[in-house]
Design an enzyme around this catalytic site. Structure first.
Site, mmCIF file in Angstrom:
data_model
loop_
_atom_site.group_PDB
_atom_site.id
_atom_site.type_symbol
_atom_site.label_atom_id
_atom_site.label_comp_id
_atom_site.label_asym_id
_atom_site.label_seq_id
_atom_site.Cartn_x
_atom_site.Cartn_y
_atom_site.Cartn_z
ATOM 1 N N GLY A 134 0.852 -1.195 0.000
ATOM 2 C CA GLY A 134 0.000 0.000 0.000
ATOM 3 C C GLY A 134 0.879 1.233 0.000
ATOM 4 O O GLY A 134 0.787 2.075 0.900
ATOM 5 N N VAL B 255 -4.446 -7.162 -1.161
ATOM 6 C CA VAL B 255 -4.023 -7.937 0.023
ATOM 7 C C VAL B 255 -5.078 -8.935 0.481
ATOM 8 O O VAL B 255 -4.768 -9.844 1.253
ATOM 9 C CB VAL B 255 -3.645 -7.012 1.202
ATOM 10 C CG1 VAL B 255 -2.477 -6.105 0.827
ATOM 11 C CG2 VAL B 255 -4.831 -6.215 1.712
ATOM 12 N N ASN C 218 1.155 -1.194 5.252
ATOM 13 C CA ASN C 218 0.402 0.061 5.391
ATOM 14 C C ASN C 218 -1.032 -0.056 4.899
ATOM 15 O O ASN C 218 -1.862 0.807 5.194
ATOM 16 C CB ASN C 218 1.140 1.164 4.614
ATOM 17 C CG ASN C 218 0.343 2.447 4.523
ATOM 18 O OD1 ASN C 218 0.169 3.145 5.529
ATOM 19 N ND2 ASN C 218 -0.185 2.756 3.337
ATOM 20 N N TYR D 16 -12.774 -1.357 12.860
ATOM 21 C CA TYR D 16 -11.439 -0.798 12.592
ATOM 22 C C TYR D 16 -10.551 -0.892 13.842
ATOM 23 O O TYR D 16 -9.389 -1.318 13.756
ATOM 24 C CB TYR D 16 -11.612 0.654 12.145
ATOM 25 C CG TYR D 16 -10.354 1.362 11.715
ATOM 26 C CD1 TYR D 16 -9.809 1.164 10.451
ATOM 27 C CD2 TYR D 16 -9.723 2.265 12.572
ATOM 28 C CE1 TYR D 16 -8.660 1.839 10.054
ATOM 29 C CE2 TYR D 16 -8.584 2.944 12.188
ATOM 30 C CZ TYR D 16 -8.055 2.739 10.927
ATOM 31 O OH TYR D 16 -6.913 3.408 10.536
ATOM 32 N N ILE E 212 -4.681 11.796 10.470
ATOM 33 C CA ILE E 212 -3.723 12.286 9.477
ATOM 34 C C ILE E 212 -4.499 12.754 8.245
ATOM 35 O O ILE E 212 -5.498 12.143 7.856
ATOM 36 C CB ILE E 212 -2.738 11.147 9.083
ATOM 37 C CG1 ILE E 212 -2.122 10.483 10.328
ATOM 38 C CG2 ILE E 212 -1.655 11.664 8.141
ATOM 39 C CD1 ILE E 212 -1.301 11.374 11.227
#
Ligand code: NDP
Length: 240
Positions: free
Chosen positions: A8, A60, A86, A151, A184
């Site tokens: 990633g 993935v 990542n 998550y 982020i």
């Protein structure tokens, strides 16, 4: 020449990691699902540092196809010095309303994807007796986040995996660590309600991809040789 593989590695935080590790002197292999504008732009950023860039298309969640794509790199001369996991997605919803596919998609990408793409490297790394594995987890995996039960569970599981794997393979010279970003500035966070989130962050701003990449650079570099099995938080004080 040193090589880093970023699973990633063509957009968002992963692209910043590709660029930063190229600046640090690594040739870069970066995966993405569909090569195109993202991988072309990342290639340019890497090549600006006079390092080579190889894009490796893989998903993935597709275990066999991912292993086949990684096959040339699993041992011998092409085995990367640094491997960064990542890849990750969020499918936020309150648990009461969470659909089975929202749970399963997040687990498939964030956790099963780690198994599918990192486990195939272990024998090669053990045989070479060196290497670094760096996993991008999340502040949500450290403390839990409402609306992100799926998550948070996947990212907490990655922290457990990093700690257990560090115990398994540290004595063979392979270092394993995690980086846990807070909020982020990327596609993943662009629709979040800033007015509600900023008051929770003592530095009162979102982080930049480059600030996460700097932590990865540290863990991949010569100044972190005794750091192992740790979670390095990059979160502006969101989790203290
Ligand atoms: P982006 O959505 O910009 O990037 C997501 C990355 O994951 C891309 O490289 C994407 O690859 C890859 N990916 C997603 N699904 C798959 C899949 N099925 N197979 C292969 N690759 C896949 O998000 P960010 O840059 O923000 O996130 C990067 C990592 O950082 C994630 O693990 C995320 O959980 C974590 N993180 C992000 C935070 C933030 O605030 N942004 C906070 C904490 C952690 P492709 O090029 O194929 O799309």
């Amino acid at each position: 020449m040193k090589t880093a593989l970023i699973i990633g590695g063509c957009k968002g935080i992963g692209r910043a990691i590709s660029e930063r590790l190229a600046q640090d002197g690594f040739d870069i292999i970066a995966t993405c699902r569909k090569p195109g504008l993202d991988s072309d732009e990342t290639a340019q950023l890497v090549q600006n540092h006079q390092r080579t860039f190889t894009v490796l298309p893989l998903d993935v969640t597709e275990a066999e196809a991912a292993k086949a794509a990684l096959w040339p790199y699993l041992e011998g001369e092409k085995l990367p010095d640094v491997i960064v996991y990542n890849a990750g997605i969020a499918r936020d919803n309150l648990f009461a309303f969470m659909k089975q596919n929202e749970w399963a998609d997040v687990m498939d990408t964030n956790l099963n994807g780690f198994y599918n793409t990192i486990q195939p490297f272990i024998f090669g790394l053990l045989a070479r007796r060196s290497g670094r594995i760096i996993v991008i987890t999340s502040a949500s995996g450290q403390v839990g986040q409402a609306g992100q039960v799926n998550y948070s569970a996947s990212k907490a599981a990655l922290i457990g995996a990093v700690k257990a794997l560090a115990r398994e393979i540290g004595k063979k010279g392979i270092r394993v660590n995690a980086v846990a970003p807070g909020v982020i500035e990327t596609d993943m966070t662009k629709d979040l309600p800033q007015d509600k989130i900023l008051p929770l962050i003592p530095l009162h701003r979102y982080g930049k991809c480059e600030e996460v990449a700097a932590a990865v650079s540290f863990l991949a570099g010569p100044d972190s040789t005794y750091i192992h099995g740790q979670v390095l938080a990059v979160n502006g004080g969101l989790v203290i």
